[in-house]
Write a protein that holds these residues in place. Structure first.
Motif, PDB file in Angstrom:
ATOM      1  N   VAL A  81      68.981  29.653 -74.141  1.00  0.00           N
ATOM      2  CA  VAL A  81      68.250  29.581 -75.404  1.00  0.00           C
ATOM      3  C   VAL A  81      68.614  28.256 -76.078  1.00  0.00           C
ATOM      4  N   THR A  82      67.576  27.496 -76.462  1.00  0.00           N
ATOM      5  CA  THR A  82      67.802  26.181 -77.062  1.00  0.00           C
ATOM      6  C   THR A  82      68.006  26.308 -78.571  1.00  0.00           C
ATOM      7  N   THR A  83      69.184  25.932 -79.050  1.00  0.00           N
ATOM      8  CA  THR A  83      69.503  26.070 -80.476  1.00  0.00           C
ATOM      9  C   THR A  83      69.650  24.711 -81.154  1.00  0.00           C
ATOM     10  N   LEU A  84      69.612  24.734 -82.499  1.00  0.00           N
ATOM     11  CA  LEU A  84      69.836  23.515 -83.276  1.00  0.00           C
ATOM     12  C   LEU A  84      71.253  23.017 -83.028  1.00  0.00           C
ATOM     13  N   GLU A  85      72.168  23.958 -82.826  1.00  0.00           N
ATOM     14  CA  GLU A  85      73.556  23.612 -82.553  1.00  0.00           C
ATOM     15  C   GLU A  85      73.659  22.720 -81.313  1.00  0.00           C
ATOM     16  N   THR A  86      72.895  23.071 -80.273  1.00  0.00           N
ATOM     17  CA  THR A  86      72.914  22.253 -79.051  1.00  0.00           C
ATOM     18  C   THR A  86      72.312  20.875 -79.320  1.00  0.00           C
ATOM     19  N   LEU A  87      71.171  20.831 -80.016  1.00  0.00           N
ATOM     20  CA  LEU A  87      70.544  19.531 -80.309  1.00  0.00           C
ATOM     21  C   LEU A  87      71.504  18.649 -81.106  1.00  0.00           C
ATOM     22  N   ASP A  88      72.203  19.248 -82.077  1.00  0.00           N
ATOM     23  CA  ASP A  88      73.149  18.486 -82.908  1.00  0.00           C
ATOM     24  C   ASP A  88      74.363  18.044 -82.102  1.00  0.00           C
TER      25      ASP A  88
END
Ligand code: CTP
Length: 236
Positions: A81-88
């Motif tokens: 699951v792609t999260t904002l946490e990963t993008l950041d």
């Protein structure tokens, strides 16, 4: 002078199993939306949990994605699951995915969070190619079909740069293939099968003394891939 524009960092993620031109076309489009492309590849256990076991192991999939020329960096074991946490975490501006919906095992859109926050971009999914379809086609192959496919791929010639600065052609050249202007013909360490009429497909380069064996450092063959698919099917 103009102020230097900040580099746009793009994120993609996926299984990237049996890497095909649909995958590289997706990564090409994603790279064109920014300057630096980071690709997160899921682990075998994550993929098994959400959609069934992949054909290629995570280590193989990492290698294959890294070899795609538009990819600047691979993140091993990215979450499904792609999260904002990963993008950041990877300092990415947004993520890019093909225009098809990817669901978790519980039927949730894996891009829900990034879509809501506006850090999701879509690219065109390539029609007519998918891992599922390739797996199906490989399972339908009989031994005879299989050898036909091998002889078709023998026609494709990959130009490589050799240390001799000669034109190096990596191929299994059929007997009637014209070798004018070719300095070197290379074949891997696998067995050379005779042509349909029993002749040696490398007779001409052999006679000219321009046949070389190259070591791919890998024992994977199409047959071995088919065996893996059959084994996966039995387990799944
Ligand atoms: N993709 C694409 N065109 C295809 C196949 C995949 O653009 N023909 C894109 C997907 O939209 C996704 C990325 O490639 O952005 C990685 O996809 P992946 O997670 O590997 O799986 P699938 O989308 O299921 O693709 P396939 O069925 O081929 O494995």
């Amino acid at each position: 002078t103009a102020k230097r524009r900040r580099r746009i960092r793009v994120w993609c993620d996926g299984c990237y199993d049996m890497v095909h031109y649909g995958h590289s076309n997706q990564l090409r489009q994603a790279k064109a939306m920014g300057d630096y492309l980071i690709v997160g590849v899921h682990t075998d256990s994550e993929i098994s949990k959400h959609k069934g076991p992949p054909v290629f192991t995570q280590e193989e999939r990492y290698k294959m994605v890294r070899a795609i020329k538009w990819v600047d960096e691979v993140v091993q074991g990215a979450p499904y699951v792609t999260t904002l946490e990963t993008l950041d975490k990877y300092n990415c501006d947004f993520c890019v995915h093909g225009d098809d919906i990817t669901l978790t095992v519980d039927g949730k859109d894996t891009y829900e969070e990034v879509k809501k926050s506006g850090r999701y971009r879509e690219c065109k999914r390539t029609q007519g190619v998918s891992t599922t379809d390739l797996v199906g086609r490989m399972l339908l192959m009989t031994k005879a079909h299989h050898s036909n496919i091998v002889s078709i791929t023998r026609f494709s010639l990959y130009e490589l740069r050799s240390e001799y600065k000669a034109k190096l052609l990596l191929s299994a050249v059929l007997g009637h293939f014209r070798l004018s202007g070719v300095d070197l013909v290379c074949h891997g360490k696998t067995e050379i099968y005779p042509d349909k009429d029993g002749s040696d497909p490398y007779a001409e380069p052999r006679r000219k003394g321009i046949l070389r064996t190259v070591d791919s450092g890998n024992s994977l063959t199409t047959d071995a891939i088919v065996q893996r698919i059959i084994k996966n099917r039995l387990l799944f």
